[in-house]
Each structure stands twice: as structure tokens, then as C-alpha cells.
Design a protein around this motif. Sequence first.
Motif, PDB file in Angstrom:
ATOM      1  N   ALA A   8      -5.015  15.782  -2.590  1.00 59.87           N
ATOM      2  CA  ALA A   8      -6.305  14.789  -2.788  1.00 59.87           C
ATOM      3  C   ALA A   8      -6.134  13.391  -2.754  1.00 59.87           C
ATOM      4  O   ALA A   8      -6.817  12.533  -2.407  1.00 59.87           O
ATOM      5  N   ALA A   9      -5.145  12.943  -3.572  1.00 61.03           N
ATOM      6  CA  ALA A   9      -4.781  11.402  -3.647  1.00 61.03           C
ATOM      7  C   ALA A   9      -4.415  10.953  -2.176  1.00 61.03           C
ATOM      8  O   ALA A   9      -4.750   9.799  -2.048  1.00 61.03           O
ATOM      9  N   ASP A  10      -3.579  11.838  -1.461  1.00 59.47           N
ATOM     10  CA  ASP A  10      -3.192  11.115  -0.276  1.00 59.47           C
ATOM     11  C   ASP A  10      -4.462  10.990   0.727  1.00 59.47           C
ATOM     12  O   ASP A  10      -4.644   9.869   1.431  1.00 59.47           O
ATOM     13  N   TRP A  11      -5.514  11.767   0.451  1.00 61.18           N
ATOM     14  CA  TRP A  11      -6.879  11.369   1.189  1.00 61.18           C
ATOM     15  C   TRP A  11      -7.419  10.000   0.799  1.00 61.18           C
ATOM     16  O   TRP A  11      -7.748   9.267   1.642  1.00 61.18           O
ATOM     17  N   PHE A  12      -7.530   9.749  -0.486  1.00 64.62           N
ATOM     18  CA  PHE A  12      -7.901   8.446  -1.000  1.00 64.62           C
ATOM     19  C   PHE A  12      -6.883   7.190  -0.554  1.00 64.62           C
ATOM     20  O   PHE A  12      -7.461   6.292  -0.116  1.00 64.62           O
ATOM     21  N   ILE A  13      -5.709   7.503  -0.467  1.00 59.85           N
ATOM     22  CA  ILE A  13      -4.723   6.483  -0.039  1.00 59.85           C
ATOM     23  C   ILE A  13      -4.877   6.137   1.399  1.00 59.85           C
ATOM     24  O   ILE A  13      -4.803   5.001   1.727  1.00 59.85           O
ATOM     25  N   LEU A  14      -5.112   7.020   2.191  1.00 55.12           N
ATOM     26  CA  LEU A  14      -5.421   6.981   3.567  1.00 55.12           C
ATOM     27  C   LEU A  14      -6.517   6.510   4.011  1.00 55.12           C
ATOM     28  O   LEU A  14      -6.544   5.479   4.988  1.00 55.12           O
ATOM     29  N   ILE A  33       3.442   5.918 -10.661  1.00 55.95           N
ATOM     30  CA  ILE A  33       2.976   7.385 -11.078  1.00 55.95           C
ATOM     31  C   ILE A  33       3.448   8.162 -10.454  1.00 55.95           C
ATOM     32  O   ILE A  33       3.872   9.328 -10.877  1.00 55.95           O
ATOM     33  N   LEU A  34       3.630   8.200  -8.890  1.00 57.68           N
ATOM     34  CA  LEU A  34       3.838   9.245  -8.108  1.00 57.68           C
ATOM     35  C   LEU A  34       5.366   9.626  -8.228  1.00 57.68           C
ATOM     36  O   LEU A  34       5.713  10.650  -8.447  1.00 57.68           O
ATOM     37  N   ASP A  35       5.888   8.368  -8.282  1.00 52.65           N
ATOM     38  CA  ASP A  35       7.354   8.674  -8.373  1.00 52.65           C
ATOM     39  C   ASP A  35       7.879   9.337  -9.726  1.00 52.65           C
ATOM     40  O   ASP A  35       8.650  10.244  -9.783  1.00 52.65           O
ATOM     41  N   ARG A  36       7.210   9.011 -11.160  1.00 55.66           N
ATOM     42  CA  ARG A  36       7.562   9.756 -12.166  1.00 55.66           C
ATOM     43  C   ARG A  36       6.878  11.290 -12.131  1.00 55.66           C
ATOM     44  O   ARG A  36       7.769  11.940 -12.775  1.00 55.66           O
ATOM     45  N   LEU A  37       5.955  11.204 -11.611  1.00 57.88           N
ATOM     46  CA  LEU A  37       5.314  12.809 -11.400  1.00 57.88           C
ATOM     47  C   LEU A  37       6.329  13.533 -10.565  1.00 57.88           C
ATOM     48  O   LEU A  37       6.505  14.788 -10.954  1.00 57.88           O
ATOM     49  N   TRP A  63       0.701  -1.301  -0.037  1.00 59.62           N
ATOM     50  CA  TRP A  63       0.003   0.082  -0.083  1.00 59.62           C
ATOM     51  C   TRP A  63       0.845   1.198  -0.059  1.00 59.62           C
ATOM     52  O   TRP A  63       1.816   1.188   0.703  1.00 59.62           O
ATOM     53  N   PRO A  64       0.542   2.349  -0.851  1.00 66.59           N
ATOM     54  CA  PRO A  64      -0.536   2.174  -1.801  1.00 66.59           C
ATOM     55  C   PRO A  64      -0.229   1.225  -2.934  1.00 66.59           C
ATOM     56  O   PRO A  64       0.979   0.526  -3.030  1.00 66.59           O
ATOM     57  N   PRO A  65      -1.218   1.077  -3.831  1.00 65.43           N
ATOM     58  CA  PRO A  65      -0.850   0.060  -5.037  1.00 65.43           C
ATOM     59  C   PRO A  65       0.372   0.145  -5.629  1.00 65.43           C
ATOM     60  O   PRO A  65       0.730   1.512  -5.836  1.00 65.43           O
ATOM     61  N   VAL A 109      -7.054   7.209  -7.477  1.00 70.91           N
ATOM     62  CA  VAL A 109      -8.688   7.255  -7.042  1.00 70.91           C
ATOM     63  C   VAL A 109      -9.021   5.602  -7.494  1.00 70.91           C
ATOM     64  O   VAL A 109      -9.424   4.785  -6.827  1.00 70.91           O
ATOM     65  N   ALA A 110      -8.932   5.461  -8.774  1.00 73.33           N
ATOM     66  CA  ALA A 110      -9.428   4.415  -9.407  1.00 73.33           C
ATOM     67  C   ALA A 110      -8.441   2.891  -8.679  1.00 73.33           C
ATOM     68  O   ALA A 110      -9.106   2.035  -8.435  1.00 73.33           O
ATOM     69  N   GLY A 111      -7.258   3.192  -8.607  1.00 73.24           N
ATOM     70  CA  GLY A 111      -6.361   1.985  -8.020  1.00 73.24           C
ATOM     71  C   GLY A 111      -6.691   1.863  -6.581  1.00 73.24           C
ATOM     72  O   GLY A 111      -6.902   0.601  -6.172  1.00 73.24           O
ATOM     73  N   THR A 112      -6.947   2.891  -5.748  1.00 73.93           N
ATOM     74  CA  THR A 112      -7.123   2.831  -4.517  1.00 73.93           C
ATOM     75  C   THR A 112      -8.481   2.128  -4.343  1.00 73.93           C
ATOM     76  O   THR A 112      -8.762   1.039  -3.337  1.00 73.93           O
ATOM     77  N   PHE A 113      -9.585   2.441  -5.173  1.00 73.52           N
ATOM     78  CA  PHE A 113     -10.787   1.727  -5.116  1.00 73.52           C
ATOM     79  C   PHE A 113     -10.765   0.429  -5.399  1.00 73.52           C
ATOM     80  O   PHE A 113     -11.344  -0.591  -4.897  1.00 73.52           O
ATOM     81  N   ARG A 114      -9.798   0.138  -6.721  1.00 75.67           N
ATOM     82  CA  ARG A 114      -9.779  -1.395  -7.081  1.00 75.67           C
ATOM     83  C   ARG A 114      -9.278  -2.123  -6.186  1.00 75.67           C
ATOM     84  O   ARG A 114      -9.599  -3.347  -5.656  1.00 75.67           O
ATOM     85  N   ALA A 115      -8.086  -1.620  -5.421  1.00 70.26           N
ATOM     86  CA  ALA A 115      -7.476  -2.465  -4.412  1.00 70.26           C
ATOM     87  C   ALA A 115      -8.501  -2.735  -2.957  1.00 70.26           C
ATOM     88  O   ALA A 115      -8.558  -3.765  -2.685  1.00 70.26           O
ATOM     89  N   TYR A 116      -9.272  -1.670  -2.603  1.00 69.71           N
ATOM     90  CA  TYR A 116     -10.155  -1.815  -1.551  1.00 69.71           C
ATOM     91  C   TYR A 116     -11.207  -2.917  -1.983  1.00 69.71           C
ATOM     92  O   TYR A 116     -11.374  -3.698  -1.111  1.00 69.71           O
ATOM     93  N   THR A 117     -11.670  -2.558  -2.963  1.00 74.07           N
ATOM     94  CA  THR A 117     -12.875  -3.733  -3.408  1.00 74.07           C
ATOM     95  C   THR A 117     -12.181  -5.111  -3.638  1.00 74.07           C
ATOM     96  O   THR A 117     -12.898  -6.049  -3.137  1.00 74.07           O
ATOM     97  N   SER A 118     -11.085  -5.415  -4.201  1.00 71.26           N
ATOM     98  CA  SER A 118     -10.528  -6.613  -4.147  1.00 71.26           C
ATOM     99  C   SER A 118     -10.182  -7.139  -2.920  1.00 71.26           C
ATOM    100  O   SER A 118     -10.417  -8.414  -2.683  1.00 71.26           O
TER     101      SER A 118
END
Length: 170
Positions: free
Chosen positions: A159-165, A18-22, A10-12, A61-70
Motif C-alpha cells: 500500500a505504501a508503494d502505491w502512495f510513493i509511486l 522508517i522502511l530500512d528499520r522496518l 524520493w521517497p522522502p 502516506v503523510a510524508g508523501t502528501f507533505r512532500a507533494y504539497t511542498s
Amino acid sequence: MSRRERAETWPPTETRIILDRLSELAALVQDQARVADNQEVVSWLARLLVIRSCGYLEQTVAGTFRAYTSRLSYGHVRNFSLGWLERTQNPTPAALETLAGRFDQGLRQELSALLDADDGRLRRELATLVDRRNRIAHGLNESVGVRKALELHRVACEAADWFILRFGPS
């Protein structure tokens, strides 16, 4: 790495890549703004930073939701949910609130409070981020300089950090 270990990362992994490249791109924009002779190149790097920052938020957002759902569902429910989550939207404040609310209205309210804090700073800046990304993508006048691009980058990460947490393993 086993399936269980991947599920517990975590995070996925995709989000971290993506964050490292960003982060590398944000550092490049800062460095080039200080030393570049060609401001046109710096301007294009700033535009790219806006596009990639918005994409990072969308994918996080999509990745955290997919991981959460899985992690928390199985069978047909998991398959249905994961299939639905493949459809990403522009990460506008309203879209993010709707998505969070699909999981829990308390999360939606918490996110709304975050977006509205500080006289709605985050809500306003996220709307600007999505607007500027769309304007850049469609070749319209976007009015984004280095300072604004770096600010929008920070907003996307906030904003991404909120979803990750909120959607990470407890």
C-alpha cells in the motif's frame, strides 16, 4: 544537502529510514522464528512488527502528501495544507481513499480499484493490519503470529508503494 536536493529526494528521507528499520525488524522476526528457543520473545517481536508496519504506512502516506504539497504549492496554501497534513489517522482503507480523493477523485478511484482487486484482498488485509495494531496497543487479544505479522508487513509495504509511486516527482 541543499533544500532543492532534499525536495527532489524520493521517497522522502524519513520514509526511507522508517522502511530500512522496518525491513531489519521483519528480517529479525523471520530469523528468530526459525532459531529462537523462547517463542514468547518471537511472539512479541511479531506484535512489534505489526505495530511498526502500520506506522510505516501511516507515516509514508503523510510524508508523501507533505512532500507533494511542498513541491506543488506555496504561501498560505502550502502552510494550510501542511498544517492539515500533520493530523494523521489510522490508515484504514476508507481513510486512505478519502485522503487520496482530497487530491484527486481519479486517484481515489485508482486506489479503490487496487484495494478491491483480487476479491478485496488488500482492503481486507489493511483493515486487519489497523485492527491488530489497535488491539495490540490497547492490550487486547490480537491473534497475531509470525506468519500473519510478516504478511501484514508485506501488505503495508504494498500500500505504501502505491502512495510513493503516485505522489512522487514525475
